[in-house]
Scaffold this motif. Sequence first.
Motif, PDB file in Angstrom:
ATOM      1  N   ILE A  16      -4.650 -15.893   8.910  1.00  0.00           N
ATOM      2  CA  ILE A  16      -3.985 -15.583   7.636  1.00  0.00           C
ATOM      3  C   ILE A  16      -5.022 -15.192   6.586  1.00  0.00           C
ATOM      4  O   ILE A  16      -4.851 -14.227   5.848  1.00  0.00           O
ATOM      5  CB  ILE A  16      -3.124 -16.770   7.168  1.00  0.00           C
ATOM      6  N   ALA A  17      -6.131 -15.954   6.525  1.00  0.00           N
ATOM      7  CA  ALA A  17      -7.189 -15.635   5.559  1.00  0.00           C
ATOM      8  C   ALA A  17      -7.784 -14.259   5.847  1.00  0.00           C
ATOM      9  O   ALA A  17      -8.046 -13.481   4.922  1.00  0.00           O
ATOM     10  CB  ALA A  17      -8.273 -16.704   5.605  1.00  0.00           C
ATOM     11  N   PHE A  18      -7.972 -13.934   7.122  1.00  0.00           N
ATOM     12  CA  PHE A  18      -8.483 -12.620   7.488  1.00  0.00           C
ATOM     13  C   PHE A  18      -7.500 -11.518   7.093  1.00  0.00           C
ATOM     14  O   PHE A  18      -7.896 -10.470   6.564  1.00  0.00           O
ATOM     15  CB  PHE A  18      -8.769 -12.567   8.993  1.00  0.00           C
ATOM     16  N   ALA A  19      -6.203 -11.763   7.329  1.00  0.00           N
ATOM     17  CA  ALA A  19      -5.187 -10.774   6.966  1.00  0.00           C
ATOM     18  C   ALA A  19      -5.144 -10.562   5.456  1.00  0.00           C
ATOM     19  O   ALA A  19      -5.037  -9.423   4.987  1.00  0.00           O
ATOM     20  CB  ALA A  19      -3.819 -11.213   7.482  1.00  0.00           C
ATOM     21  N   VAL A  20      -5.244 -11.655   4.699  1.00  0.00           N
ATOM     22  CA  VAL A  20      -5.260 -11.535   3.237  1.00  0.00           C
ATOM     23  C   VAL A  20      -6.500 -10.759   2.795  1.00  0.00           C
ATOM     24  O   VAL A  20      -6.436  -9.902   1.909  1.00  0.00           O
ATOM     25  CB  VAL A  20      -5.192 -12.926   2.568  1.00  0.00           C
ATOM     26  N   GLY A  21      -7.637 -11.029   3.431  1.00  0.00           N
ATOM     27  CA  GLY A  21      -8.865 -10.293   3.112  1.00  0.00           C
ATOM     28  C   GLY A  21      -8.739  -8.802   3.429  1.00  0.00           C
ATOM     29  O   GLY A  21      -9.188  -7.951   2.649  1.00  0.00           O
ATOM     30  N   CYS A  22      -8.114  -8.487   4.561  1.00  0.00           N
ATOM     31  CA  CYS A  22      -7.904  -7.070   4.915  1.00  0.00           C
ATOM     32  C   CYS A  22      -6.972  -6.395   3.913  1.00  0.00           C
ATOM     33  O   CYS A  22      -7.200  -5.240   3.523  1.00  0.00           O
ATOM     34  CB  CYS A  22      -7.337  -6.964   6.324  1.00  0.00           C
ATOM     35  N   CYS A  23      -5.922  -7.114   3.498  1.00  0.00           N
ATOM     36  CA  CYS A  23      -5.002  -6.555   2.497  1.00  0.00           C
ATOM     37  C   CYS A  23      -5.745  -6.303   1.181  1.00  0.00           C
ATOM     38  O   CYS A  23      -5.538  -5.264   0.537  1.00  0.00           O
ATOM     39  CB  CYS A  23      -3.826  -7.493   2.262  1.00  0.00           C
ATOM     40  N   ALA A  24      -6.580  -7.253   0.796  1.00  0.00           N
ATOM     41  CA  ALA A  24      -7.344  -7.094  -0.448  1.00  0.00           C
ATOM     42  C   ALA A  24      -8.254  -5.869  -0.356  1.00  0.00           C
ATOM     43  O   ALA A  24      -8.334  -5.075  -1.300  1.00  0.00           O
ATOM     44  CB  ALA A  24      -8.159  -8.350  -0.742  1.00  0.00           C
ATOM     45  N   ALA A  25      -8.928  -5.706   0.780  1.00  0.00           N
ATOM     46  CA  ALA A  25      -9.815  -4.554   0.951  1.00  0.00           C
ATOM     47  C   ALA A  25      -9.015  -3.245   0.931  1.00  0.00           C
ATOM     48  O   ALA A  25      -9.428  -2.261   0.302  1.00  0.00           O
ATOM     49  CB  ALA A  25     -10.590  -4.681   2.257  1.00  0.00           C
ATOM     50  N   ALA A  26      -7.856  -3.240   1.601  1.00  0.00           N
ATOM     51  CA  ALA A  26      -7.038  -2.027   1.624  1.00  0.00           C
ATOM     52  C   ALA A  26      -6.520  -1.690   0.225  1.00  0.00           C
ATOM     53  O   ALA A  26      -6.553  -0.525  -0.191  1.00  0.00           O
ATOM     54  CB  ALA A  26      -5.867  -2.212   2.591  1.00  0.00           C
ATOM     55  N   GLY A  78      -2.304   4.752 -13.272  1.00  0.00           N
ATOM     56  CA  GLY A  78      -1.651   3.465 -13.482  1.00  0.00           C
ATOM     57  C   GLY A  78      -1.312   2.784 -12.167  1.00  0.00           C
ATOM     58  O   GLY A  78      -1.481   1.567 -12.011  1.00  0.00           O
ATOM     59  N   SER A  79      -0.836   3.580 -11.213  1.00  0.00           N
ATOM     60  CA  SER A  79      -0.571   3.022  -9.880  1.00  0.00           C
ATOM     61  C   SER A  79      -1.857   2.501  -9.248  1.00  0.00           C
ATOM     62  O   SER A  79      -1.873   1.467  -8.584  1.00  0.00           O
ATOM     63  CB  SER A  79       0.056   4.090  -8.980  1.00  0.00           C
ATOM     64  N   GLY A  80      -2.935   3.240  -9.457  1.00  0.00           N
ATOM     65  CA  GLY A  80      -4.226   2.795  -8.927  1.00  0.00           C
ATOM     66  C   GLY A  80      -4.683   1.491  -9.561  1.00  0.00           C
ATOM     67  O   GLY A  80      -5.177   0.599  -8.876  1.00  0.00           O
ATOM     68  N   LEU A  81      -4.516   1.377 -10.887  1.00  0.00           N
ATOM     69  CA  LEU A  81      -4.895   0.132 -11.558  1.00  0.00           C
ATOM     70  C   LEU A  81      -4.028  -1.034 -11.094  1.00  0.00           C
ATOM     71  O   LEU A  81      -4.516  -2.155 -10.923  1.00  0.00           O
ATOM     72  CB  LEU A  81      -4.811   0.301 -13.074  1.00  0.00           C
ATOM     73  N   LEU A  82      -2.739  -0.792 -10.882  1.00  0.00           N
ATOM     74  CA  LEU A  82      -1.854  -1.831 -10.358  1.00  0.00           C
ATOM     75  C   LEU A  82      -2.310  -2.286  -8.972  1.00  0.00           C
ATOM     76  O   LEU A  82      -2.365  -3.477  -8.680  1.00  0.00           O
ATOM     77  CB  LEU A  82      -0.405  -1.305 -10.292  1.00  0.00           C
ATOM     78  N   THR A  83      -2.684  -1.340  -8.149  1.00  0.00           N
ATOM     79  CA  THR A  83      -3.145  -1.664  -6.802  1.00  0.00           C
ATOM     80  C   THR A  83      -4.471  -2.422  -6.842  1.00  0.00           C
ATOM     81  O   THR A  83      -4.686  -3.352  -6.060  1.00  0.00           O
ATOM     82  CB  THR A  83      -3.273  -0.380  -5.965  1.00  0.00           C
ATOM     83  N   LEU A  84      -5.364  -2.037  -7.758  1.00  0.00           N
ATOM     84  CA  LEU A  84      -6.615  -2.794  -7.914  1.00  0.00           C
ATOM     85  C   LEU A  84      -6.323  -4.224  -8.356  1.00  0.00           C
ATOM     86  O   LEU A  84      -6.964  -5.180  -7.892  1.00  0.00           O
ATOM     87  CB  LEU A  84      -7.536  -2.102  -8.917  1.00  0.00           C
ATOM     88  N   GLY A  85      -5.350  -4.394  -9.242  1.00  0.00           N
ATOM     89  CA  GLY A  85      -4.948  -5.739  -9.660  1.00  0.00           C
ATOM     90  C   GLY A  85      -4.406  -6.549  -8.494  1.00  0.00           C
ATOM     91  O   GLY A  85      -4.688  -7.748  -8.357  1.00  0.00           O
ATOM     92  N   LEU A  86      -3.632  -5.892  -7.629  1.00  0.00           N
ATOM     93  CA  LEU A  86      -3.119  -6.581  -6.440  1.00  0.00           C
ATOM     94  C   LEU A  86      -4.261  -7.014  -5.518  1.00  0.00           C
ATOM     95  O   LEU A  86      -4.199  -8.068  -4.895  1.00  0.00           O
ATOM     96  CB  LEU A  86      -2.139  -5.681  -5.687  1.00  0.00           C
ATOM     97  N   SER A  87      -5.309  -6.196  -5.440  1.00  0.00           N
ATOM     98  CA  SER A  87      -6.447  -6.574  -4.599  1.00  0.00           C
ATOM     99  C   SER A  87      -7.147  -7.810  -5.157  1.00  0.00           C
ATOM    100  O   SER A  87      -7.547  -8.699  -4.404  1.00  0.00           O
ATOM    101  CB  SER A  87      -7.436  -5.413  -4.450  1.00  0.00           C
ATOM    102  N   ILE A  88      -7.254  -7.892  -6.470  1.00  0.00           N
ATOM    103  CA  ILE A  88      -7.869  -9.077  -7.088  1.00  0.00           C
ATOM    104  C   ILE A  88      -7.008 -10.310  -6.825  1.00  0.00           C
ATOM    105  O   ILE A  88      -7.519 -11.381  -6.477  1.00  0.00           O
ATOM    106  CB  ILE A  88      -8.082  -8.849  -8.594  1.00  0.00           C
TER     107      ILE A  88
END
Length: 195
Positions: free
Chosen positions: A117-127, A155-165
């Motif tokens: 799960i931690a690896f999957a969350v990390g992959c999602c964050a990187a993506a 704006g979509s890009g900034l939202l996605t960057l926020g999701l990665s954080i």
Amino acid sequence: MTKQVYLDQLRKYLKKLPAEDYADAMEYFTEYFEEADEEQAQQLMHELGTPKEAARDLIQNLLDKKITEQAENPAPKKKSHIFWIAFLAICAAPIGIPLLIAVLLVLLALLVCAAAIAFAVGCCAAAFFIVGGKLVIRGLLAIPYSLSGAAMIAGSGLLTLGLSILAVVLGIYLCKWCCMLFAKLARWISQKRRR
């Protein structure tokens, strides 16, 4: 049993502790035995029990201390020490071998699931980070063609960057909670042993 034989056996049971904890424990026991004459040493060995029992009690006390310290002071310390001591406390518990093997296999399965799960969350964050960065750059490059389109893409890009954080923070807390759950489970199993 002589003092030296007792200390040698105790070293054998405690050698898998983290280096700092092992050194502190052995220094304490060595000083304690050096100050005692042979009769006092025999009495001390009787009070402590076998070297295996003394090691098990020390590991349990160390685990309780580390969990209490972590709860009182959540500043980042080496959580691997708590995890390792919890694992040793589970292994030191005098329960039936089949039950111990079953518990260890279940814990291993839980750890593998938590790691996945931690690896999957990390992959999602990187993506999310890669996609968000690409959208922000593409939005900036689209400014000369369409200001509203550029704002929407950026704006979509900034939202996605926020999701990665958020995904990174979630991953960190998930790892922390899994380690603390494992340590509490080890303490619970160890306390069951005492009853």
